[in-house]
Design an enzyme around this catalytic site. Sequence first.
Site, PDB file in Angstrom:
ATOM      1  N   HIS A 106      -4.889   8.739   8.279  1.00 58.55           N
ATOM      2  CA  HIS A 106      -4.107  10.146   7.284  1.00 58.55           C
ATOM      3  C   HIS A 106      -5.429   9.890   5.643  1.00 58.55           C
ATOM      4  CE1 HIS A 106      -0.421   8.043   7.290  1.00 58.55           C
ATOM      5  NE2 HIS A 106      -0.130   8.953   6.121  1.00 58.55           N
ATOM      6  N   ARG A 126      -2.832   0.455   3.092  1.00 57.47           N
ATOM      7  CA  ARG A 126      -4.219   1.290   2.472  1.00 57.47           C
ATOM      8  C   ARG A 126      -5.638   0.881   3.190  1.00 57.47           C
ATOM      9  NH1 ARG A 126      -3.993  -0.144  -2.822  1.00 57.47           N
ATOM     10  NH2 ARG A 126      -2.078   1.546  -3.030  1.00 57.47           N
TER      11      ARG A 126
END
Length: 251
Positions: A106, A126
């Site tokens: 997301h 990340r």
Amino acid sequence: DALGTRAAKFPYFPLLIKLIDAHDELSVQVHPNDDYALRVEGEYGKTELWYVVDAAPGAELLYGFAHEISKEEFRRRIEDNTLLNVVRHVPVQKGDVFFIPAGTLHAIGKGILICEIQQNSNTTYRIYDYGRIGADGKPRDLHIEKALDVTSLAPAPAYACGNEVDLFAGARARLLAACGYFTAYHLTVDGECVLTVSEDSFQCLTVLSGNVQLRTETDGLQLQKGESVFLPAGLGHCVLAGMGDLILSKI
């Protein structure tokens, strides 16, 4: 206990509630589930909910994949900077709701104001960061191997939040999500609304628009857009008076 009986299973305060105002594209990321996070990071994973408070025309967020891909393709697209070609780009508008279970890729896009309700965890992997440079003059760290371990590579299922519920006298209320980590409602108050804070859970109120006054048996507090208040478990009856939209979060 101010947190309530349902919070007893958590070793610390169980929720984080944030307002995120994205003036640029935020990094593409994923969070692990509890089992993986406890084993690898020593803390819990993260499931979260997004409520779109406001969005600029044309704003979009990233939510899972457009179609199922293999782990090998996932790795290759991270390495050759083509990941955005296979993720799902979702145009958003005010009032949209996204439930993001652990393992769902997301990212929040530019021009979106989000109210985020989530497990209290800092574990974030990340995956893609648009080539941004950190304070040390180097590209910010990516967590590719861990992301490969935990990311669901199938498209995220469409999420439909609940219907309006008749739980709060004097307010229109919609169930946004109910899971093992939190329950969240959107409230629209126009006049007076009665809340009951029982022994089972605290409640957190976050004002999205307008101005409301919170009145308990012993005190009163004026709340405006962007402010939050913690209501301890067992507080009993209280009243919201005024006009505004709020998120109510609890366990």
